[in-house]
Design an enzyme around this catalytic site. Structure first.
Site, short mmCIF file in Angstrom:
data_model
loop_
_atom_site.label_atom_id
_atom_site.label_comp_id
_atom_site.label_asym_id
_atom_site.label_seq_id
_atom_site.Cartn_x
_atom_site.Cartn_y
_atom_site.Cartn_z
N LYS A 107 -3.88 6.22 -2.78
CA LYS A 107 -5.05 5.52 -3.16
C LYS A 107 -5.86 4.75 -2.31
CE LYS A 107 -3.78 2.32 -6.37
NZ LYS A 107 -3.42 1.62 -7.71
N ARG A 109 -2.83 7.40 -11.22
CA ARG A 109 -3.88 7.36 -12.27
C ARG A 109 -5.24 7.94 -11.75
NH1 ARG A 109 -2.54 1.14 -13.77
NH2 ARG A 109 -1.80 1.66 -11.85
N ASN A 153 -32.14 29.55 22.16
CA ASN A 153 -31.41 28.83 22.93
C ASN A 153 -29.82 29.41 23.01
OD1 ASN A 153 -30.68 27.78 20.35
ND2 ASN A 153 -29.77 25.89 21.24
N LYS A 156 -32.03 19.68 17.84
CA LYS A 156 -30.84 19.50 18.20
C LYS A 156 -30.67 19.22 19.73
CE LYS A 156 -28.03 22.25 20.20
NZ LYS A 156 -27.34 23.29 20.52
N GLY A 194 -3.06 -3.32 -2.24
CA GLY A 194 -4.05 -2.17 -1.33
C GLY A 194 -4.80 -1.96 -2.08
N ALA A 220 0.85 -1.18 -0.09
CA ALA A 220 -0.08 -0.28 -0.13
C ALA A 220 0.79 1.17 0.00
CB ALA A 220 -1.01 0.09 1.14
N THR A 236 6.24 -3.17 -6.79
CA THR A 236 5.80 -4.32 -6.01
C THR A 236 6.72 -5.29 -5.41
OG1 THR A 236 4.90 -5.15 -8.08
CG2 THR A 236 3.45 -3.93 -6.91
C1 UD1 Z 1 -0.45 -4.94 -10.36
C2 UD1 Z 1 -0.03 -6.21 -11.01
C3 UD1 Z 1 -0.48 -6.64 -12.03
C4 UD1 Z 1 -2.16 -6.89 -11.82
C5 UD1 Z 1 -2.62 -5.83 -11.07
C6 UD1 Z 1 -4.10 -6.35 -10.34
C7 UD1 Z 1 2.48 -5.71 -10.57
C8 UD1 Z 1 3.77 -5.35 -11.31
N1 UD1 Z 1 1.57 -5.82 -11.31
O1 UD1 Z 1 -0.63 -3.69 -11.38
O2 UD1 Z 1 -0.13 -7.77 -12.71
O3 UD1 Z 1 -3.03 -7.46 -12.95
O4 UD1 Z 1 -1.99 -5.38 -10.05
O5 UD1 Z 1 -4.83 -5.16 -9.75
O6 UD1 Z 1 2.50 -5.95 -9.59
N2 UD1 Z 1 2.88 -0.78 -4.34
C9 UD1 Z 1 3.84 -0.70 -3.30
N3 UD1 Z 1 4.96 -0.24 -3.77
C10 UD1 Z 1 5.54 0.10 -5.13
C11 UD1 Z 1 4.45 -0.09 -5.93
C12 UD1 Z 1 3.24 -0.42 -5.70
O7 UD1 Z 1 3.39 -0.90 -2.24
O8 UD1 Z 1 6.75 0.38 -5.18
C13 UD1 Z 1 1.50 -1.08 -4.13
C14 UD1 Z 1 0.23 0.04 -4.64
O9 UD1 Z 1 0.21 0.91 -3.57
C15 UD1 Z 1 -0.88 -0.71 -4.90
C16 UD1 Z 1 -0.26 -2.38 -5.30
O10 UD1 Z 1 0.96 -2.36 -4.84
O11 UD1 Z 1 -1.69 -1.18 -3.64
C17 UD1 Z 1 -0.39 -2.61 -6.77
O12 UD1 Z 1 0.24 -1.34 -7.47
P1 UD1 Z 1 -0.39 -0.72 -9.03
O13 UD1 Z 1 0.40 0.38 -9.13
O14 UD1 Z 1 -1.84 -0.62 -8.53
O15 UD1 Z 1 -0.19 -2.07 -9.75
P2 UD1 Z 1 -1.11 -2.52 -11.09
O16 UD1 Z 1 -0.68 -1.44 -12.11
O17 UD1 Z 1 -2.70 -2.38 -10.69
MG MG Z 2 -3.52 -1.56 -9.09
#
Ligand code: UD1
Ligand code: MG
Length: 481
Positions: free
Chosen positions: A36, A29, A400, A365, A115, A23, A93
């Site tokens: 987010k 986006r 009041n 109230k 998250g 998270a 991630t």
């Molecule tokens: C990710 C997956 C994708 C999947 C999709 C499903 C990866 C590379 N891709 O893409 O395959 O289909 O989710 O919803 O994982 N986050 C961190 N640290 C970081 C980057 C992200 O904690 O450095 C967290 C974000 O806060 C988020 C989650 O990881 O909650 C996923 O990141 P997000 O950017 O939403 O990945 P997607 O592009 O949706």
């Molecule tokens: Mg995502």
């Protein structure tokens, strides 16, 4: 042989399990100044929804990787018993997972969730863990088959049960774009297999990030078993990357909540138009009309009717209560058989007792309205305590506030307040007293007495006719002109 109780077996079997929620991302986006995972869907922040879903898994611990607005995110999840680790800066991630490593202690397997995908259900996670354990896998991926896979990582199957790789949208070849099995970003990992695989992952992508998804291909190349489990309901994997995604996820949560109430015996008309928060409860045979919002910790008894356009926040209703159209009620208690509205406004702190009636354009109230008392029209009752079976006439106002302080008004049992009276607080109207219509009451009124405080009426016979004659005399010359 005696079987151990089911709950006990579950607790025992998950002592090696940790939960990791990623998270740390900003959620570019969404175009928002708020992280987010702090956006809300289904009445809670995304991250809180996920922590709560994981709770019944009884893992040894829940680790949330935070980064963007780390303090605000921590403030939401720490009261829920999760620990946070800081990922700063955010390199993807895969990197987020590496940052979480130390906090996982002696856990052997981890359920990892993004998250931003809060619709996953506890049962689905339990099935994922079971499949992972029974398949002796290094990784088990929760997937979904969807009509529109755009934006998601795609699953490359090796066999019916196993996976060779996850390919991110940006790296898809032409024909891979046709694959409609997507990665939910929810996985179960055997940690001793994950760490060495992750060490081989390189940031070979446009964002120069370490993708957790790339660890799958590495595991596969090392001869490990990677399984995939298809989610029973593809909506469970919806990620919130845009405002449209957030709206869709919220819609699904709201639908589930309404269905749960309908299953419990509540009638909801035009259900799509009704918005209900997760902690709300309602009793059997209660009817909720279109366009109603039930928010916060609102509790509604049996056989109530909440009519169209009403918004109830943290309201406690007894049985057989009627809320007529377009009422706004906050932090107030309505006892059995109370009727309010249409167009009543109850600000926080009221207690309306059994059989009382609050009518149109009445504002309350911090007031108590006794059993069977009526305030039917155009009235403001603030900081007032009113006894049983009193009648508050149209246009009654408790004054009041003197611009500095608030003062109480006490009205006893069986009191009659005539219409258009101003009760200047602090003031007491004792049991059985009458207030003459149009009075401005500044002094206490004794029991069974009459309070009258208004200018005396004077009738002037013939005055109007004389006035008309005078005006006619003025108009005559003008008509001649
Ligand atoms: C990710 C997956 C994708 C999947 C999709 C499903 C990866 C590379 N891709 O893409 O395959 O289909 O989710 O919803 O994982 N986050 C961190 N640290 C970081 C980057 C992200 O904690 O450095 C967290 C974000 O806060 C988020 C989650 O990881 O909650 C996923 O990141 P997000 O950017 O939403 O990945 P997607 O592009 O949706
Ligand atoms: Mg995502």
């Amino acid at each position: 042989m005696l079987e151990p109780p089911a709950e006990w077996a579950e607790t025992m079997s998950n002592h090696d399990l940790a939960i990791v929620i990623l998270a740390a991302g900003k959620g570019t986006r969404l175009k928002s100044s708020l992280a987010k995972v702090l956006h809300r869907a289904g009445g809670r922040t995304l991250v809180e929804q996920i922590v709560r879903t994981c709770d019944p898994l009884k893992a040894r611990g829940t680790v949330v990787v935070v980064g963007y607005q780390a303090e605000q995110v921590s403030a939401v999840i720490e009261p829920l018993g999760a620990v946070t680790v800081l990922q700063q800066p955010q390199h993807g991630t895969g990197h987020a997972m590496q940052v979480a490593k130390r906090a996982l202690g002696r856990a052997k397997i981890a359920v990892v969730l993004p998250g931003d995908a809060p619709l996953v259900r506890t049962e689905t996670l339990k099935a994922l863990i079971a499949a992972h354990r029974s398949g002796n896998a290094a990784a088990t991926i929760l997937t979904a088959v969807v009509a529109d896979p755009s934006g998601y990582g795609r699953i490359l199957r090796k066999s019916e049960a196993t996976v060779s790789a996850i390919v991110e949208e940006s790296q898809l070849t032409g024909e891979q774009k046709e694959i409609n099995e997507i990665n939910s970003a929810i996985y179960c990992f055997t940690l001793e297999k994950l760490w060495p695989a992750l060490a081989h992952v390189k940031p070979h992508n446009v964002h120069r990030e370490l993708y957790l998804t790339d660890a799958i291909a590495v595991m596969n190349a090392r001869g490990e078993t990677v399984l995939a489990q298809v989610a029973p309901d593809s909506r469970e994997v919806l990620g919130c990357n845009s405002r449209a995604d957030l709206a869709e996820v919220d819609r699904v949560f709201r639908e589930w909540k309404r269905n749960a109430l309908m299953d419990a015996g509540v009638t909801i008309q035009l259900p799509e138009s009704v918005l209900i928060d997760p902690d709300v409860n309602a009793g059997e045979d209660t009817i909720i009309e279109p366009g109603v919002q039930l928010l916060g910790k609102t509790k509604i008894g049996a056989r109530c009717t909440i009519r169209t356009g009403s918004v109830l926040t943290d309201a406690i209703l007894g049985d057989d209560v009627t809320v007529e159209p377009h009422c706004v009620v906050a932090q107030s208690r309505l006892d059995d058989r109370v009727i309010i509205g249409p167009f009543a406004r109850l600000r926080p702190g009221n207690h309306v007792k059994a059989d009382a009636r609050i009518g149109n354009f009445v504002e309350l109230k911090k007031s108590t309205v006794g059993e069977g008392t009526k305030a039917m029209h155009l009235t403001y009752l603030g900081d007032a305590k009113i006894g049983r079976k009193s009648n508050i006439g149209a246009g009654t106002i408790t004054c009041n506030y003197d611009g500095f302080h608030k003062y109480p008004t006490a009205i006893g049992n069986k009191v009659f307040i005539g219409s258009d009276s101003a009760l200047v607080a602090p003031v007491r109207i004792a049991d059985g007293a009458y207030i003459a219509a149009g009075s401005t009451i500044t002094e206490n009124v004794p029991a069974d007495g009459l309070g009258i405080a208004r200018g005396r009426q004077v009738n002037k016979p013939g005055w109007a006719a004389k006035k008309r004659r005078e005006l006619a005399a003025w108009e005559l010359p003008a008509a001649v002109r």
